[in-house]
Design an enzyme around this catalytic site. Structure first.
Site, PDB file in Angstrom:
ATOM      1  N   ASN A   1       0.720  -1.277   0.018  1.00 27.71           N
ATOM      2  CA  ASN A   1       0.101   0.076  -0.054  1.00 27.71           C
ATOM      3  C   ASN A   1       0.899   1.281   0.054  1.00 27.71           C
ATOM      4  O   ASN A   1       0.401   2.402  -0.524  1.00 27.71           O
ATOM      5  CB  ASN A   1      -0.943   0.123   1.269  1.00 27.71           C
ATOM      6  CG  ASN A   1      -0.367  -0.370   2.585  1.00 27.71           C
ATOM      7  OD1 ASN A   1       0.331  -1.493   2.719  1.00 27.71           O
ATOM      8  ND2 ASN A   1      -0.393   0.534   3.663  1.00 27.71           N
TER       9      ASN A   1
ATOM     10  N   GLN B   1      -5.078  -4.233  -1.944  1.00 29.10           N
ATOM     11  CA  GLN B   1      -4.415  -3.077  -2.930  1.00 29.10           C
ATOM     12  C   GLN B   1      -4.546  -3.628  -4.298  1.00 29.10           C
ATOM     13  O   GLN B   1      -4.351  -2.733  -5.334  1.00 29.10           O
ATOM     14  CB  GLN B   1      -3.023  -2.679  -2.465  1.00 29.10           C
ATOM     15  CG  GLN B   1      -3.020  -1.780  -1.336  1.00 29.10           C
ATOM     16  CD  GLN B   1      -3.674  -0.470  -1.491  1.00 29.10           C
ATOM     17  OE1 GLN B   1      -4.043   0.132  -2.425  1.00 29.10           O
ATOM     18  NE2 GLN B   1      -3.958   0.049  -0.285  1.00 29.10           N
TER      19      GLN B   1
ATOM     20  N   ALA C   1     -13.793  -3.609  -0.868  1.00 30.30           N
ATOM     21  CA  ALA C   1     -14.378  -2.746  -1.959  1.00 30.30           C
ATOM     22  C   ALA C   1     -13.911  -1.465  -2.219  1.00 30.30           C
ATOM     23  O   ALA C   1     -13.991  -0.999  -3.186  1.00 30.30           O
ATOM     24  CB  ALA C   1     -15.914  -2.913  -1.652  1.00 30.30           C
ATOM     25  N   HIS C   2     -13.350  -0.638  -1.132  1.00 28.31           N
ATOM     26  CA  HIS C   2     -13.348   0.717  -1.249  1.00 28.31           C
ATOM     27  C   HIS C   2     -12.216   1.100  -1.856  1.00 28.31           C
ATOM     28  O   HIS C   2     -11.656   2.244  -2.227  1.00 28.31           O
ATOM     29  CB  HIS C   2     -13.537   1.362   0.084  1.00 28.31           C
ATOM     30  CG  HIS C   2     -12.507   1.203   1.153  1.00 28.31           C
ATOM     31  ND1 HIS C   2     -11.302   2.232   1.191  1.00 28.31           N
ATOM     32  CD2 HIS C   2     -12.259   0.241   1.993  1.00 28.31           C
ATOM     33  CE1 HIS C   2     -10.794   1.922   2.292  1.00 28.31           C
ATOM     34  NE2 HIS C   2     -11.089   0.736   2.665  1.00 28.31           N
TER      35      HIS C   2
ATOM     36  N   CYS D   1      -3.162   4.791   8.017  1.00 23.84           N
ATOM     37  CA  CYS D   1      -3.492   4.384   9.235  1.00 23.84           C
ATOM     38  C   CYS D   1      -2.293   4.820  10.270  1.00 23.84           C
ATOM     39  O   CYS D   1      -2.506   4.746  11.491  1.00 23.84           O
ATOM     40  CB  CYS D   1      -3.634   2.958   9.565  1.00 23.84           C
ATOM     41  SG  CYS D   1      -4.855   2.423   8.127  1.00 23.84           S
TER      42      CYS D   1
HETATM   43  C1  LIG Z   1      -2.550  -3.828   1.941  1.00 23.60           C
HETATM   44  C2  LIG Z   1      -3.849  -3.395   2.961  1.00 23.60           C
HETATM   45  N1  LIG Z   1      -4.387  -4.285   3.747  1.00 23.60           N
HETATM   46  C3  LIG Z   1      -5.409  -4.262   4.490  1.00 23.60           C
HETATM   47  C4  LIG Z   1      -5.846  -2.725   4.372  1.00 23.60           C
HETATM   48  C5  LIG Z   1      -7.241  -2.610   5.332  1.00 23.60           C
HETATM   49  O1  LIG Z   1      -8.637  -2.559   4.516  1.00 23.60           O
HETATM   50  P1  LIG Z   1      -9.630  -1.869   5.157  1.00 23.60           P
HETATM   51  O2  LIG Z   1      -9.314  -0.249   5.362  1.00 23.60           O
HETATM   52  O3  LIG Z   1     -10.726  -2.010   4.201  1.00 23.60           O
HETATM   53  O4  LIG Z   1      -9.819  -2.220   6.362  1.00 23.60           O
HETATM   54  C6  LIG Z   1      -5.413  -1.803   3.632  1.00 23.60           C
HETATM   55  C7  LIG Z   1      -5.909  -0.400   3.745  1.00 23.60           C
HETATM   56  O5  LIG Z   1      -5.219   0.487   3.498  1.00 23.60           O
HETATM   57  C8  LIG Z   1      -4.362  -2.269   3.061  1.00 23.60           C
HETATM   58  O6  LIG Z   1      -3.513  -1.114   2.090  1.00 23.60           O
END
Ligand SMILES: Cc1ncc(COP(=O)(O)O)c(C=O)c1O
Length: 400
Positions: A154, A192, A213-214, A338
């Protein structure tokens, strides 16, 4: 008012209007509970199952029952890792993952280690962020119950050799089973990559694969977990018999329908969108490198998500640059959404060996299908003076 430029598509994408409309129509018209026996419930159930079948087929799953709807990528990661760890605890307590996973994986592993006695091996990556499949093989122990490697990173966009790791694990598991050792289950976080690059769970040889989905122009609050029918895991949520006893909670029918459509649209236009996004990113990347000195691009030169550009600007603080760009109407981020707000350099940028001072100046531009060449031109006009301004007040730059 200035038009906003959104270059933060790895944090989230703006949903396709058609998908949101479909979600609204579904929420308005299919109001029953899919677990109810009456016709209102059964209509909702039919739409849910149709979406499950669509997603299973788009991901190359053998059966639609291998798709479990969840509320997010984070929930899918937690379900796969904790679920498989708890179900296989009597067989082993060792998990292999990488230093560059999303916190949804890293913090889950850390929790299993802290609270449940699991031992975690964190594999290193090279300077481009690539895991070496040979390291996976070398790290396998008789007690290994799970290997979790992300598909695309990501923060820097590097695409990991997940198919090669899958092949290697398949062979290793054959030998392990012959010697009565536990199978090492394989989880891939494809949050991703889904809807952007080709995914076939059978070709990848995965037991679990996480989707959200987002990240592919669908709604927030809905995701899914591919869980192969042979892979045992404990549910995270206990309650009713939903999702074949694997995830208690009344299903988000409208969200599932919208996610299936978003994935369908994403897969159908992946090649075309990918080519367009890649040319925008390349223009942005070469424009930055030619206009600004002391910049390093992080991530693999070719094995990278088309839209991801992580650039480390020496002599400045990434957070300050994000704020400066936001004041000019440009949305970007420092590494993982995050982790932003923390002053520590990102774990991913640190893992690829970027020196801490430079790592602090790294920001992520993530382009998506709605971005335009004009926006890239505008960012290339806004960015150099913003960097210059920040460097002008940096004591390190002055003493250079
Ligand atoms: C590689 C990866 N895994 C997990 C997540 C978490 O996904 P969600 O935002 O749908 O909880 C993300 C979100 O940025 C991500 O980039």
């Amino acid at each position: 008012m200035k038009k906003r430029i959104y270059f933060d598509n790895n944090a989230t994408t703006f949903a396709i209007p058609e998908v949101i409309e479909l979600m609204a129509v579904t929420a308005r018209t299919l109001c029953g509970n899919p677990s109810s026996v009456h016709s209102a419930g059964q209509e909702a159930k039919a739409a849910l199952e149709e979406s499950r079948e669509k997603i299973a087929s788009l991901l190359g799953a053998a059966k639609s029952s291998e798709i479990v709807f969840t509320a997010s990528g984070t929930e899918s990661d937690n379900t796969a890792i904790k679920g498989a760890a708890f179900a296989n605890r009597s067989r082993g307590n060792h998990i292999i993952t990488t230093l560059v996973e999303h916190h949804a994986v890293l913090n889950t592993c850390e929790y299993l280690s802290r609270e449940h006695g699991f031992e975690i091996t964190y594999l290193p990556v090279d300077t481009h962020g690539l895991v070496d499949p040979a390291d996976v093989e070398k790290s396998l122990r008789d007690t290994t119950v799970m290997v979790s490697v992300m598909h695309a990173n990501n923060e820097i966009g590097t695409i990991e050799p997940v198919e090669e790791i899958g092949r290697l694990l398949k062979n290793a598991n054959r030998r392990r089973e012959a010697a009565s050792k536990p199978r090492a289950l394989y989880h891939v976080d494809a949050v991703q990559s889904a809807g952007k690059i080709d995914i076939n769970v059978q070709k990848m040889g995965v037991d679990f694969l996480s989707v959200s989905a987002h990240k592919f122009y669908g709604p927030k609050g809905v995701g899914c977990l591919y869980a192969s029918s042979g892979a045992d895991f404990h549910p995270l949520l206990h309650g009713g018999h939903h999702e074949g006893n694997r995830r208690a909670s009344t299903e988000n029918v409208a969200g599932a329908v919208a996610m299936a459509r978003a994935l369908e649209l994403g897969v159908a236009s992946a090649a075309q969108d990918g080519a367009k996004i890649l040319s925008l990113r390349q223009k942005l990347e070469s424009g930055i490198l030619s206009a600004i000195s002391d910049v390093r691009v992080n991530g693999h030169p070719s094995e990278r998500l088309a839209g991801t550009l992580n650039a480390a600007f020496d002599y400045l603080d990434g957070e300050s640059l994000v704020v400066a760009l936001d004041m000019e109407g440009v949305c970007v981020s420092t590494g993982s959404a995050c982790a932003s707000g923390s002053t520590d350099p990102s774990h991913v940028i640190t893992a690829i060996g970027c020196p801490p001072a430079l790592a602090r100046g790294s920001i992520r531009f993530s382009l998506g299908k709605f971005n335009t060449e004009r926006e890239v031109d505008n960012v290339l006009a806004i960015l150099p003076p913003a960097v210059k301004k920040l460097r002008a007040i940096s004591p390190l730059y002055k003493s250079k």
